[in-house]
Every structure is written in structure tokens, then in C-alpha cells.
Design a protein around this motif. Structure first.
Motif, PDB file in Angstrom:
ATOM      1  N   MET A 160      31.515  21.428  28.395  1.00 43.96           N
ATOM      2  CA  MET A 160      31.103  21.167  27.003  1.00 43.96           C
ATOM      3  C   MET A 160      31.506  22.312  26.090  1.00 43.96           C
ATOM      4  SD  MET A 160      27.305  19.615  27.383  1.00 43.96           S
ATOM      5  CE  MET A 160      26.785  20.116  25.762  1.00 43.96           C
ATOM      6  N   LEU A 161      31.251  23.531  26.576  1.00 45.90           N
ATOM      7  CA  LEU A 161      31.545  24.705  25.758  1.00 45.90           C
ATOM      8  C   LEU A 161      33.054  24.839  25.528  1.00 45.90           C
ATOM      9  CD1 LEU A 161      30.034  26.931  24.372  1.00 45.90           C
ATOM     10  CD2 LEU A 161      29.914  28.170  26.521  1.00 45.90           C
ATOM     11  N   LEU A 162      33.825  24.526  26.564  1.00 44.58           N
ATOM     12  CA  LEU A 162      35.283  24.578  26.404  1.00 44.58           C
ATOM     13  C   LEU A 162      35.728  23.550  25.365  1.00 44.58           C
ATOM     14  CD1 LEU A 162      36.479  25.013  30.102  1.00 44.58           C
ATOM     15  CD2 LEU A 162      36.738  26.653  28.236  1.00 44.58           C
ATOM     16  N   LEU A 169      32.840  32.519  31.715  1.00 48.80           N
ATOM     17  CA  LEU A 169      32.102  31.315  31.333  1.00 48.80           C
ATOM     18  C   LEU A 169      31.426  30.748  32.577  1.00 48.80           C
ATOM     19  CD1 LEU A 169      31.629  29.419  28.956  1.00 48.80           C
ATOM     20  CD2 LEU A 169      33.665  28.187  29.609  1.00 48.80           C
ATOM     21  N   SER A 170      30.086  30.713  32.595  1.00 49.62           N
ATOM     22  CA  SER A 170      29.377  30.191  33.774  1.00 49.62           C
ATOM     23  C   SER A 170      28.178  29.388  33.300  1.00 49.62           C
ATOM     24  CB  SER A 170      28.939  31.336  34.691  1.00 49.62           C
ATOM     25  OG  SER A 170      28.068  32.202  33.998  1.00 49.62           O
ATOM     26  N   ALA A 171      28.450  28.345  32.527  1.00 52.14           N
ATOM     27  CA  ALA A 171      27.365  27.547  31.939  1.00 52.14           C
ATOM     28  C   ALA A 171      27.058  26.301  32.767  1.00 52.14           C
ATOM     29  CB  ALA A 171      27.714  27.179  30.501  1.00 52.14           C
ATOM     30  N   GLY A 172      27.520  26.251  34.020  1.00 54.60           N
ATOM     31  CA  GLY A 172      27.177  25.141  34.906  1.00 54.60           C
ATOM     32  C   GLY A 172      28.128  23.958  34.769  1.00 54.60           C
ATOM     33  N   ALA A 173      27.868  22.938  35.619  1.00 50.65           N
ATOM     34  CA  ALA A 173      28.786  21.792  35.725  1.00 50.65           C
ATOM     35  C   ALA A 173      28.858  20.984  34.436  1.00 50.65           C
ATOM     36  CB  ALA A 173      28.336  20.890  36.876  1.00 50.65           C
ATOM     37  N   ILE A 174      27.770  20.964  33.668  1.00 51.81           N
ATOM     38  CA  ILE A 174      27.766  20.216  32.406  1.00 51.81           C
ATOM     39  C   ILE A 174      28.125  21.152  31.255  1.00 51.81           C
ATOM     40  CG2 ILE A 174      26.364  18.776  30.846  1.00 51.81           C
ATOM     41  CD1 ILE A 174      26.560  17.462  33.562  1.00 51.81           C
ATOM     42  N   GLY A 175      27.470  22.324  31.230  1.00 51.80           N
ATOM     43  CA  GLY A 175      27.618  23.230  30.090  1.00 51.80           C
ATOM     44  C   GLY A 175      29.005  23.840  29.956  1.00 51.80           C
ATOM     45  N   SER A 176      29.664  24.175  31.084  1.00 52.12           N
ATOM     46  CA  SER A 176      30.971  24.850  30.981  1.00 52.12           C
ATOM     47  C   SER A 176      32.029  23.959  30.320  1.00 52.12           C
ATOM     48  CB  SER A 176      31.454  25.316  32.362  1.00 52.12           C
ATOM     49  OG  SER A 176      30.657  26.384  32.801  1.00 52.12           O
ATOM     50  N   VAL A 198      16.960  32.148  25.541  1.00 53.10           N
ATOM     51  CA  VAL A 198      16.936  31.015  24.606  1.00 53.10           C
ATOM     52  C   VAL A 198      17.987  31.214  23.511  1.00 53.10           C
ATOM     53  CG1 VAL A 198      15.389  29.372  23.467  1.00 53.10           C
ATOM     54  CG2 VAL A 198      14.428  31.059  25.008  1.00 53.10           C
ATOM     55  N   THR A 199      19.174  31.545  23.933  1.00 57.79           N
ATOM     56  CA  THR A 199      20.292  31.742  23.012  1.00 57.79           C
ATOM     57  C   THR A 199      21.436  30.871  23.495  1.00 57.79           C
ATOM     58  OG1 THR A 199      19.598  33.995  22.585  1.00 57.79           O
ATOM     59  CG2 THR A 199      21.896  33.475  22.101  1.00 57.79           C
ATOM     60  N   GLN A 200      21.971  30.068  22.592  1.00 55.43           N
ATOM     61  CA  GLN A 200      23.009  29.127  23.013  1.00 55.43           C
ATOM     62  C   GLN A 200      24.395  29.624  22.615  1.00 55.43           C
ATOM     63  OE1 GLN A 200      22.550  25.245  21.326  1.00 55.43           O
ATOM     64  NE2 GLN A 200      23.912  24.310  22.817  1.00 55.43           N
ATOM     65  N   ALA A 201      25.310  29.601  23.574  1.00 55.63           N
ATOM     66  CA  ALA A 201      26.707  29.885  23.235  1.00 55.63           C
ATOM     67  C   ALA A 201      27.275  28.611  22.620  1.00 55.63           C
ATOM     68  CB  ALA A 201      27.478  30.273  24.491  1.00 55.63           C
ATOM     69  N   GLU A 202      27.778  28.719  21.400  1.00 52.81           N
ATOM     70  CA  GLU A 202      28.261  27.509  20.719  1.00 52.81           C
ATOM     71  C   GLU A 202      29.769  27.333  20.834  1.00 52.81           C
ATOM     72  OE1 GLU A 202      25.040  26.432  17.406  1.00 52.81           O
ATOM     73  OE2 GLU A 202      26.647  27.727  16.686  1.00 52.81           O
TER      74      GLU A 202
HETATM   75  C1  LIG Z   1      17.647  19.542  42.397  1.00 53.39           C
HETATM   76  C2  LIG Z   1      18.685  20.534  42.887  1.00 53.39           C
HETATM   77  C3  LIG Z   1      18.490  21.163  44.108  1.00 53.39           C
HETATM   78  C4  LIG Z   1      19.422  22.081  44.575  1.00 53.39           C
HETATM   79  N1  LIG Z   1      19.197  22.704  45.768  1.00 53.39           N
HETATM   80  C5  LIG Z   1      20.064  23.619  46.221  1.00 53.39           C
HETATM   81  C6  LIG Z   1      19.833  24.327  47.437  1.00 53.39           C
HETATM   82  O1  LIG Z   1      18.827  24.129  48.095  1.00 53.39           O
HETATM   83  N2  LIG Z   1      20.750  25.228  47.844  1.00 53.39           N
HETATM   84  C7  LIG Z   1      21.877  25.483  47.117  1.00 53.39           C
HETATM   85  O2  LIG Z   1      22.673  26.330  47.520  1.00 53.39           O
HETATM   86  N3  LIG Z   1      22.129  24.833  45.966  1.00 53.39           N
HETATM   87  C8  LIG Z   1      21.255  23.923  45.502  1.00 53.39           C
HETATM   88  N4  LIG Z   1      21.507  23.265  44.332  1.00 53.39           N
HETATM   89  C9  LIG Z   1      22.764  23.545  43.636  1.00 53.39           C
HETATM   90  C10 LIG Z   1      22.686  24.834  42.826  1.00 53.39           C
HETATM   91  O3  LIG Z   1      21.505  24.834  42.048  1.00 53.39           O
HETATM   92  C11 LIG Z   1      23.924  24.928  41.905  1.00 53.39           C
HETATM   93  O4  LIG Z   1      25.084  24.794  42.681  1.00 53.39           O
HETATM   94  C12 LIG Z   1      23.959  26.266  41.181  1.00 53.39           C
HETATM   95  O5  LIG Z   1      22.777  26.464  40.447  1.00 53.39           O
HETATM   96  C13 LIG Z   1      25.158  26.317  40.230  1.00 53.39           C
HETATM   97  O6  LIG Z   1      25.145  27.587  39.613  1.00 53.39           O
HETATM   98  P1  LIG Z   1      25.879  27.868  38.258  1.00 53.39           P
HETATM   99  O7  LIG Z   1      25.587  29.283  37.912  1.00 53.39           O
HETATM  100  O8  LIG Z   1      27.298  27.429  38.367  1.00 53.39           O
HETATM  101  O9  LIG Z   1      25.214  26.896  37.184  1.00 53.39           O
HETATM  102  P2  LIG Z   1      23.701  26.707  36.726  1.00 53.39           P
HETATM  103  O10 LIG Z   1      22.731  27.174  37.755  1.00 53.39           O
HETATM  104  O11 LIG Z   1      23.617  25.287  36.244  1.00 53.39           O
HETATM  105  O12 LIG Z   1      23.563  27.717  35.506  1.00 53.39           O
HETATM  106  C14 LIG Z   1      24.151  27.484  34.257  1.00 53.39           C
HETATM  107  C15 LIG Z   1      23.282  28.158  33.209  1.00 53.39           C
HETATM  108  O13 LIG Z   1      23.979  28.146  31.964  1.00 53.39           O
HETATM  109  C16 LIG Z   1      23.064  27.798  30.939  1.00 53.39           C
HETATM  110  N5  LIG Z   1      23.841  27.203  29.838  1.00 53.39           N
HETATM  111  C17 LIG Z   1      24.490  26.012  29.798  1.00 53.39           C
HETATM  112  N6  LIG Z   1      25.115  25.840  28.627  1.00 53.39           N
HETATM  113  C18 LIG Z   1      24.866  26.954  27.897  1.00 53.39           C
HETATM  114  C19 LIG Z   1      25.230  27.370  26.588  1.00 53.39           C
HETATM  115  N7  LIG Z   1      26.000  26.624  25.795  1.00 53.39           N
HETATM  116  N8  LIG Z   1      24.775  28.571  26.144  1.00 53.39           N
HETATM  117  C20 LIG Z   1      23.992  29.352  26.930  1.00 53.39           C
HETATM  118  N9  LIG Z   1      23.624  29.015  28.191  1.00 53.39           N
HETATM  119  C21 LIG Z   1      24.053  27.827  28.654  1.00 53.39           C
HETATM  120  C22 LIG Z   1      22.095  26.812  31.592  1.00 53.39           C
HETATM  121  O14 LIG Z   1      20.880  26.772  30.855  1.00 53.39           O
HETATM  122  C23 LIG Z   1      21.944  27.449  32.974  1.00 53.39           C
HETATM  123  O15 LIG Z   1      20.925  28.413  32.973  1.00 53.39           O
HETATM  124  C24 LIG Z   1      20.580  22.349  43.826  1.00 53.39           C
HETATM  125  C25 LIG Z   1      20.773  21.712  42.587  1.00 53.39           C
HETATM  126  C26 LIG Z   1      19.833  20.818  42.119  1.00 53.39           C
HETATM  127  C27 LIG Z   1      20.051  20.157  40.760  1.00 53.39           C
END
Ligand SMILES: Cc1cc2nc3c(=O)[nH]c(=O)nc-3n(C[C@H](O)[C@H](O)[C@H](O)COP(=O)(O)OP(=O)(O)OC[C@H]3O[C@@H](n4cnc5c(N)ncnc54)[C@H](O)[C@@H]3O)c2cc1C
Length: 262
Positions: A115-117, A106-113, A69-73
Motif C-alpha cells: 500500500m505504501l509503495l 520498508l517493513s509495514a507488513g504484507a498489506i501495509g508495504s 501511532v504515527t502513519q507513514a503516508e
Molecule cells: C493470527 C496470526 C498468528 C500467527 N502466528 C505465528 C506464529 O505462531 N509463529 C510465527 O512465526 N508467525 C506467526 N504469524 C505470522 C507473523 O505474525 C508474521 O509473519 C510477522 O508478524 C510478519 O512480520 P512483519 O514485520 O513483516 O509485519 P507485521 O508484523 O505485520 O508488522 C508490520 C507493522 O507495520 C505497521 N504499519 C503498516 N502500515 C504502516 C504505515 N503506513 N505506517 C506505519 N506503520 C505501518 C503495522 O501496524 C505493523 O505494526 C502469525 C500471524 C497471524 C496473523
């Protein structure tokens, strides 16, 4: 899940063969196209994740510090523009900077990455300027090309029993629960997406462009995240599909300069 799936999954595979669709033994192999049984990351009846399998066993390492529960700003940079750390905000509102000796990943996902940039001044200069964020690097591609893999579920009533008949009645739930507790097997130890596959539509020349999921059970996703999935009161199954190559493109951009405002 081969050998453990509900019998109606065999009917799905038979239907694929009868429709002249390919059938594959290994959806993760060289020939992945076609109908088949899905593989899952389940060990001893429990779904696994990167967190459970990689992170948890490594938590004792002296060079690993996990902050929940720590946010990278913001990403921090040195005078040459090299990323050197991140500015963090903890659950209690306190702020800390952490500095990297080697690199920042940086691995904050499709939305978070993106945004952080953008919050760190990396993105389309004009957009950042409008929000009052100093542009460190004008990179208009940041936040572009967002692709959404929409999934549509089709509901069917079956002429043979499905998992609904097993998991809807209380006695069936009790039996499945008992089986799970004693053997870690049975429907509660499996995914609901048991069969499916990768197929191509008529226009797809480069390879499969749709994915199917065959669930031997039909259910509505409850609105409350606390509610349980309840099978429907008839023998039913779901056939869900999603496009593997969506053509529409979206973007992620900040609406306000504050961290977390996409
Ligand atoms: C409903 C659903 C079903 C899926 N099913 C499958 C499946 O069956 N098989 C499969 O291979 N893939 C599946 N996927 C896709 C898979 O979940 C994603 O491709 C994968 O999770 C992407 O990983 P990631 O590490 O890039 O990002 P994420 O898993 O999105 O992780 C990013 C993390 O960064 C954290 N974060 C974001 N911003 C910040 C910030 N500013 N500070 C700190 N932390 C932050 C988020 O809270 C999150 O925990 C599914 C996706 C969804 C939505």
C-alpha cells in the motif's frame, strides 16, 4: 515446552506413531517433519516479541527515535528516484517528513508495504493513474501474489481430562493463577498450541505441506477482543490445521488515493 505440556499431548504423539507418521524431536532442526512439541518464545512465564526483546532494551540509544501511532503516508525520493525518507502523519494530525542518511527500510507488513509503495507511486501504472497517483515507477508486481494461510479448527470431545477440566472451573483458574504467580509455570505460562507438527498429504512430494496444532483445550474465539477465552464445559481438545503451501493468490491494491485505503 517439552516436559511441561498437558499429558494428553503424549497421547497425540502416540497416535502419530501408531498412524506410522514421523515424530520429530526438533521442529526447528534439520529433520523438522513429523509430530512433536512446539517451542515457544517464553521467558519467565511471559510471551516474548521482537518489540520486548530487541526494541525495548535499545530505546535509550541516541540514534533511535520510536514514534507510536504515527502513519507513514509516502516514501520520499530524490531526483534520481532513490528513496530518501518518509512523510509521516502523527496521532494529532500533524505531518512531518523524516530524512534518511543511509537507507529507508520498508517493513509495514504484507498489506501495509505494498500500500505504501502504491501511495508513493510505485506499482501498476494503470491502476495508479486511475486513482490520480503519479507513477514514479511502473512495477505491476507490487501488491501481487498475496498468500493467505487459512487455519481450520476441529473440535473433539475427549474420553480423558483435558485443560478444560482444569481451567473452566473457578477453583481451577485460581489454582493455575496462584501457580503462575508463585512459580511462573503451569498452563498460564504456556501456549495453547502445545503439540502439532508438519506433515505431508499424499500429493506432497517436495516435503511437508500441512501444519497441525494440537491444543489440549477447546474454546471459541470470543467476538469481543476484551472477552476472555473460556474453555468449553466438557473435556475437549482442538486439532487445527493449515496449508503451508496455499495455491490461491490474491492481491493488495488501493481503493482510494488517500493513505490507509487498501
Ligand atoms: C493470527 C496470526 C498468528 C500467527 N502466528 C505465528 C506464529 O505462531 N509463529 C510465527 O512465526 N508467525 C506467526 N504469524 C505470522 C507473523 O505474525 C508474521 O509473519 C510477522 O508478524 C510478519 O512480520 P512483519 O514485520 O513483516 O509485519 P507485521 O508484523 O505485520 O508488522 C508490520 C507493522 O507495520 C505497521 N504499519 C503498516 N502500515 C504502516 C504505515 N503506513 N505506517 C506505519 N506503520 C505501518 C503495522 O501496524 C505493523 O505494526 C502469525 C500471524 C497471524 C496473523
Amino acid at each position: 515446552m517439552k516436559g511441561q505440556t498437558h499429558p494428553i499431548c503424549d497421547r497425540f504423539l502416540t497416535a502419530a506413531r501408531e498412524s506410522q507418521l514421523p515424530v520429530t524431536e526438533d521442529m526447528n532442526g534439520a529433520r523438522f517433519e513429523g509430530a512433536g512439541i512446539y517451542e515457544t518464545n517464553i521467558a519467565r512465564g511471559r510471551r516474548q516479541s521482537s518489540s520486548k526483546t530487541y526494541l525495548t532494551p535499545a530505546l535509550g540509544r541516541p540514534n533511535l527515535d520510536l514514534r507510536l501511532v504515527t502513519q507513514a503516508e509516502r516514501v520520499l525520493f530524490d531526483a534520481e528516484g532513490r528513496a530518501t525518507g518518509v512523510a509521516l502523519r502523527a496521532r494529532d494530525g500533524s505531518r512531518h517528513d523524516v530524512h534518511a542518511r543511509a537507507e529507508v527500510i520498508l517493513s509495514a507488513g504484507a498489506i501495509g508495504s505494498p500500500m505504501l509503495l502504491q501511495q508513493s507511486g510505485i506499482g501498476a501504472g494503470g491502476d495508479l493513474q486511475r486513482l490520480g497517483i503519479d507513477t514514479r515507477r511502473n512495477l505491476p508486481a507490487v501488491g501481487q501474489n498475496l498468500q493467505d494461510h487459512l487455519c481450520a479448527s476441529y473440535y473433539y470431545r475427549a474420553t480423558v481430562p483435558t485443560l478444560n477440566d482444569q481451567l473452566r472451573p473457578l477453583w481451577g483458574q485460581a489454582m493455575a493463577g496462584l501457580r503462575y504467580l508463585t512459580t511462573r509455570r503451569g498452563p498460564l505460562a504456556l501456549s495453547v498450541n502445545q503439540a502439532g507438527g508438519f506433515f505431508r498429504t499424499e500429493s506432497a512430494t517436495d516435503g511437508p505441506n500441512i501444519q497441525l496444532y494440537f491444543n489440549p483445550m477447546s474454546y471459541r474465539i470470543p467476538e469481543s477482543t476484551k472477552a476472555r477465552l473460556l474453555p468449553e464445559p466438557y473435556p475437549g481438545f482442538l486439532l487445527c490445521f493449515n496449508s503451508c503451501r496455499p495455491e490461491s493468490r490474491g492481491s493488495v491494491g488501493l481503493s482510494r488515493p488517500e493513505p490507509g485505503a487498501a
